[in-house]
Write a protein that holds these residues in place. Sequence first.
Motif, PDB file in Angstrom:
ATOM      1  N   ARG A   1      37.516  13.619  31.425  1.00  0.00           N
ATOM      2  CA  ARG A   1      38.663  13.930  30.828  1.00  0.00           C
ATOM      3  C   ARG A   1      38.200  14.903  29.363  1.00  0.00           C
ATOM      4  O   ARG A   1      39.324  15.652  29.155  1.00  0.00           O
ATOM      5  CB  ARG A   1      39.117  12.720  30.151  1.00  0.00           C
ATOM      6  CG  ARG A   1      40.470  12.468  29.373  1.00  0.00           C
ATOM      7  CD  ARG A   1      40.690  11.138  28.701  1.00  0.00           C
ATOM      8  NE  ARG A   1      41.502  11.059  27.778  1.00  0.00           N
ATOM      9  CZ  ARG A   1      42.948  10.993  27.860  1.00  0.00           C
ATOM     10  NH1 ARG A   1      43.210  10.635  29.063  1.00  0.00           N
ATOM     11  NH2 ARG A   1      43.924  10.734  27.017  1.00  0.00           N
ATOM     12  N   ASP A   2      37.532  14.602  28.634  1.00  0.00           N
ATOM     13  CA  ASP A   2      37.102  15.333  27.442  1.00  0.00           C
ATOM     14  C   ASP A   2      36.825  16.831  27.599  1.00  0.00           C
ATOM     15  O   ASP A   2      37.172  17.471  26.982  1.00  0.00           O
ATOM     16  CB  ASP A   2      35.850  14.639  26.749  1.00  0.00           C
ATOM     17  CG  ASP A   2      36.407  13.209  26.159  1.00  0.00           C
ATOM     18  OD1 ASP A   2      37.401  12.779  26.192  1.00  0.00           O
ATOM     19  OD2 ASP A   2      35.449  12.380  25.857  1.00  0.00           O
ATOM     20  N   GLN A   3      35.797  17.062  28.766  1.00  0.00           N
ATOM     21  CA  GLN A   3      35.694  18.448  29.067  1.00  0.00           C
ATOM     22  C   GLN A   3      36.716  19.381  29.477  1.00  0.00           C
ATOM     23  O   GLN A   3      37.087  20.454  28.958  1.00  0.00           O
ATOM     24  CB  GLN A   3      34.413  18.423  29.893  1.00  0.00           C
ATOM     25  CG  GLN A   3      33.191  18.023  29.606  1.00  0.00           C
ATOM     26  CD  GLN A   3      32.333  18.213  30.805  1.00  0.00           C
ATOM     27  OE1 GLN A   3      31.872  16.925  31.350  1.00  0.00           O
ATOM     28  NE2 GLN A   3      31.787  19.201  31.209  1.00  0.00           N
ATOM     29  N   ILE A   4      37.642  18.464  30.262  1.00  0.00           N
ATOM     30  CA  ILE A   4      38.911  19.350  30.774  1.00  0.00           C
ATOM     31  C   ILE A   4      39.925  19.554  29.480  1.00  0.00           C
ATOM     32  O   ILE A   4      40.502  20.663  29.584  1.00  0.00           O
ATOM     33  CB  ILE A   4      39.828  18.338  31.895  1.00  0.00           C
ATOM     34  CG1 ILE A   4      38.882  18.224  33.157  1.00  0.00           C
ATOM     35  CG2 ILE A   4      41.082  18.975  32.098  1.00  0.00           C
ATOM     36  CD1 ILE A   4      39.277  17.443  34.032  1.00  0.00           C
ATOM     37  N   ARG A   5      40.105  18.580  28.711  1.00  0.00           N
ATOM     38  CA  ARG A   5      40.875  18.767  27.613  1.00  0.00           C
ATOM     39  C   ARG A   5      40.571  19.804  26.541  1.00  0.00           C
ATOM     40  O   ARG A   5      41.252  20.881  26.025  1.00  0.00           O
ATOM     41  CB  ARG A   5      41.397  17.491  26.944  1.00  0.00           C
ATOM     42  CG  ARG A   5      41.917  16.165  27.867  1.00  0.00           C
ATOM     43  CD  ARG A   5      41.893  15.059  27.215  1.00  0.00           C
ATOM     44  NE  ARG A   5      42.889  14.859  25.912  1.00  0.00           N
ATOM     45  CZ  ARG A   5      44.031  14.709  26.070  1.00  0.00           C
ATOM     46  NH1 ARG A   5      44.867  14.132  27.031  1.00  0.00           N
ATOM     47  NH2 ARG A   5      44.792  14.561  24.891  1.00  0.00           N
ATOM     48  N   SER A   6      39.021  19.722  26.326  1.00  0.00           N
ATOM     49  CA  SER A   6      38.438  20.728  25.335  1.00  0.00           C
ATOM     50  C   SER A   6      38.630  22.182  26.159  1.00  0.00           C
ATOM     51  O   SER A   6      38.984  23.098  25.329  1.00  0.00           O
ATOM     52  CB  SER A   6      36.942  20.565  25.374  1.00  0.00           C
ATOM     53  OG  SER A   6      36.171  21.221  24.650  1.00  0.00           O
ATOM     54  N   ARG A   7      38.233  22.316  27.399  1.00  0.00           N
ATOM     55  CA  ARG A   7      38.469  23.680  28.125  1.00  0.00           C
ATOM     56  C   ARG A   7      39.580  24.332  27.940  1.00  0.00           C
ATOM     57  O   ARG A   7      39.937  25.358  27.530  1.00  0.00           O
ATOM     58  CB  ARG A   7      38.171  23.482  29.646  1.00  0.00           C
ATOM     59  CG  ARG A   7      37.931  24.729  30.054  1.00  0.00           C
ATOM     60  CD  ARG A   7      39.350  25.116  31.191  1.00  0.00           C
ATOM     61  NE  ARG A   7      39.548  26.393  31.495  1.00  0.00           N
ATOM     62  CZ  ARG A   7      39.533  26.464  33.167  1.00  0.00           C
ATOM     63  NH1 ARG A   7      39.276  25.682  33.644  1.00  0.00           N
ATOM     64  NH2 ARG A   7      39.628  27.884  33.309  1.00  0.00           N
ATOM     65  N   LEU A   8      40.918  23.459  28.057  1.00  0.00           N
ATOM     66  CA  LEU A   8      42.307  23.923  28.032  1.00  0.00           C
ATOM     67  C   LEU A   8      42.733  24.208  26.863  1.00  0.00           C
ATOM     68  O   LEU A   8      43.441  25.276  26.608  1.00  0.00           O
ATOM     69  CB  LEU A   8      43.267  22.737  28.751  1.00  0.00           C
ATOM     70  CG  LEU A   8      42.904  22.555  30.244  1.00  0.00           C
ATOM     71  CD1 LEU A   8      43.986  21.685  31.062  1.00  0.00           C
ATOM     72  CD2 LEU A   8      42.884  23.860  31.104  1.00  0.00           C
ATOM     73  N   ALA A   9      42.085  23.505  25.754  1.00  0.00           N
ATOM     74  CA  ALA A   9      42.491  23.969  24.392  1.00  0.00           C
ATOM     75  C   ALA A   9      42.080  25.035  23.805  1.00  0.00           C
ATOM     76  O   ALA A   9      42.787  25.692  23.124  1.00  0.00           O
ATOM     77  CB  ALA A   9      41.965  22.293  23.504  1.00  0.00           C
ATOM     78  N   GLY A  10      40.697  25.086  24.287  1.00  0.00           N
ATOM     79  CA  GLY A  10      40.227  26.732  23.961  1.00  0.00           C
ATOM     80  C   GLY A  10      40.068  27.752  24.891  1.00  0.00           C
ATOM     81  O   GLY A  10      39.736  28.758  24.375  1.00  0.00           O
ATOM     82  N   ASP A  11      40.778  27.556  25.911  1.00  0.00           N
ATOM     83  CA  ASP A  11      41.222  28.752  26.723  1.00  0.00           C
ATOM     84  C   ASP A  11      42.378  29.608  26.215  1.00  0.00           C
ATOM     85  O   ASP A  11      43.475  29.375  26.532  1.00  0.00           O
ATOM     86  CB  ASP A  11      41.269  28.038  28.235  1.00  0.00           C
ATOM     87  CG  ASP A  11      41.407  29.259  29.478  1.00  0.00           C
ATOM     88  OD1 ASP A  11      41.731  30.464  29.078  1.00  0.00           O
ATOM     89  OD2 ASP A  11      40.975  28.845  30.366  1.00  0.00           O
ATOM     90  N   LEU A  12      41.719  30.746  25.659  1.00  0.00           N
ATOM     91  CA  LEU A  12      42.803  31.720  25.156  1.00  0.00           C
ATOM     92  C   LEU A  12      43.662  32.241  26.151  1.00  0.00           C
ATOM     93  O   LEU A  12      45.036  32.788  25.909  1.00  0.00           O
ATOM     94  CB  LEU A  12      41.949  32.774  24.317  1.00  0.00           C
ATOM     95  CG  LEU A  12      41.276  32.216  23.157  1.00  0.00           C
ATOM     96  CD1 LEU A  12      40.542  33.414  22.492  1.00  0.00           C
ATOM     97  CD2 LEU A  12      42.184  31.571  22.286  1.00  0.00           C
TER      98      LEU A  12
END
Length: 298
Positions: free
Chosen positions: A29-40
């Motif tokens: 969950r944390d990695q997915i949310r972090s990836r999507l939030a920082g994916d320009l």
Amino acid sequence: MEGNMMEMFEVGPCEDDFHLGFLIGQRFRDQIRSRLAGDLILQNQLLPFARTTQAQPLIKALSETNQNKFPRYWDELLGTAEGSGVPILQIILVNLRKEILPFISKAAMNSNADTADDCSDILIVGDSMAIAAHNEDANVALVGHTYLIKGKLSNGLSFVAYTYAGELPSCAFGFNSQGLAFTLNSVPPAEAEIVPAGIGRNFVSRDLLEATSITDALDRRMILNVETASRSRVSVHEVGTTPFFHANMYLHLQVQQIRLLCSRVIPTTLSSPTLALVPSYQNFLVSPFQGKSTSPPP
């Protein structure tokens, strides 16, 4: 350094594919949310495009096409969104980004655009060895946002897949308990070659993880380079003792394509001493199959 080791998550057998995806989404969950939030690319291009009237029919058609063709994997994707608590639209967009980005106008694209020069392979097969050495290149948003999935299915088949956070296993590389392995390279077709609302590459590669054979590839050492394109076009090249290099250009399938600058300086074959730099790949790809190396890298 132990804290930086990539995690392998063993999951399954599950009651259904939604539950499989849910457990993966919940665990990462944390990695997915972090990836999507920082994916320009997602934040600055895909999401703004998805809000336009032009995008609505394209995304709807892509979703329906892939759901109808691969309903189990679509349920897995829905489960990943539910388990991670991420809006399903964002999960759909990152899984179908390669199929959507060509339809975003060049004026709306910026320096953060997804690049075509993703990944490369060196392949060689001899009497006593079979080596597939893969270099995984991707967008900077994926740094620290990948993991290994070891999936066990109810039919007894299992697979291991290097997975981008939030995406189906695997748009990179993987292998299964039937002795079949694959790696993936991005190849950029020319604009005239692109067909809207086609089958997404993430769904095709997810299906490869459950493949059980390639002709008689399980009975003998074989590495195949498979190039595919729209309109059911496919070309298969069997790798032999001459080292074979593949990156981000079609080499044997006749397709109009974007000419990358790097293709002018990288040869299509490399001399044998180059392989001495990557002996560890032989153990990684061959030993899981007890000497069998069946790797069709599209």
